[in-house]
Design an enzyme around this catalytic site. Structure first.
Site, PDB file in Angstrom:
ATOM      1  N   ASP A 111      13.518  63.498 138.753  1.00  0.00           N
ATOM      2  CA  ASP A 111      13.345  63.814 140.163  1.00  0.00           C
ATOM      3  C   ASP A 111      13.424  62.543 141.024  1.00  0.00           C
ATOM      4  OD1 ASP A 111      10.727  62.598 140.527  1.00  0.00           O
ATOM      5  OD2 ASP A 111       9.844  64.316 139.505  1.00  0.00           O
ATOM      6  N   TYR A 112      13.395  62.732 142.313  1.00  0.00           N
ATOM      7  CA  TYR A 112      13.633  61.658 143.281  1.00  0.00           C
ATOM      8  C   TYR A 112      12.712  60.466 143.065  1.00  0.00           C
ATOM      9  CZ  TYR A 112      14.227  59.483 147.916  1.00  0.00           C
ATOM     10  OH  TYR A 112      14.476  58.605 148.941  1.00  0.00           O
TER      11      TYR A 112
END
Length: 269
Positions: A111-112
């Protein structure tokens, strides 16, 4: 898992992707736009099977032979999206990867805000096979959390856990060290559901401050610095995955890690 010549045929979109031109989805769009010919006939649908004897043209140019399967390790920094384009305009891994790299797809995602090992390959079929839970590949993480860790609750995760109707399989989690109100936890799992580590630890009232993937199956982050790319040697792909490598050439040497992009900062755990 071996890379073998096409014998019984394969879908045209897969063939274009294996040649390193585009993704399967893009290939389907090219076909709909009338850009692809097989044996002199413009394709109207991607429901076409081709063989080694098929003459394939894209935009009037003959399609070359499929590229050999290759793989790279990338030390993803936080604050990068694992996608080709982000509608919110956030930085993606493709903004950081060397322009000399061929078209690649990711094996799994991060994820980011997560960081650490991200595997890349030029072979979409290989990526899909390696992502399958049936392979039983272990993903290993180090998580820095806020809160006081209950080691008994961590041990219970080995039995699996259900959160808001979602069932998560066995997770091996152990406390590395507690530092006042923060702690480091070592985690190993095989499913890799979306944001699994963050959701499970949040359920235990241990919000994740930092999440680093340190291994994906037999591949490890090791000492690869943040922002660097390192190609997995062909011999390793052959030994670990059964992917055939081309004949060794004189003077062949292990590729050196790619230089870090200007924005990358070196930071150790």
């Amino acid at each position: 898992m071996t890379e073998a010549p096409v014998k019984e045929g394969e879908r045209i979109a897969k063939r274009l992707a294996r040649a390193g031109l585009c993704s399967r989805r893009d290939a389907e769009r090219w076909i709909e736009a009338g850009r692809v010919k097989v044996d002199g006939k413009v394709l109207e649908t991607p429901a076409c099977v081709v063989t080694e004897k098929s003459v394939i043209e894209v935009d009037g140019k003959l399609l070359g032979a499929p590229e050999r399967a290759r793989m790279w390790r990338y030390h993803k920094p936080p604050s990068e999206m694992v996608t080709a384009r982000d509608p919110e305009g956030r930085r993606t891994i493709f903004d950081s990867l060397p322009k000399s790299l061929p078209r690649v797809v990711t094996i799994g995602r991060l994820d980011y805000f997560s960081e650490g090992l991200l595997l890349l390959t030029n072979d979409g079929g290989l990526a899909r096979q390696l992502e399958l839970p049936a392979n039983g590949w272990t993903r290993r993480y180090r998580a820095r959390v806020h809160g006081n860790v209950d080691e008994a609750k961590l041990a219970d995760l080995a039995n699996g856990i259900t959160i808001e109707g979602v069932r998560y399989g066995s997770i091996q989690a152990s406390l590395d060290r507690q530092q006042r109100s923060n702690a480091w936890i070592d985690i190993a799992l095989t499913e890799g559901k979306n944001r699994e580590v963050r959701r499970v630890l949040a359920h235990l009232e241990l919000p994740v401050v930092r999440l680093i993937r340190v291994a994906f199956g037999p591949f490890h982050l090791g000492e690869l610095e943040r922002g660097l790319v390192d190609e997995v040697p062909p011999q390793a792909l052959e030994n670990l995955l059964g992917v055939k490598r081309p004949p060794r050439k004189e003077g062949w040497a292990k590729p050196k890690p790619r230089p870090a992009p200007p924005h990358a900062k070196r930071r150790r755990t």
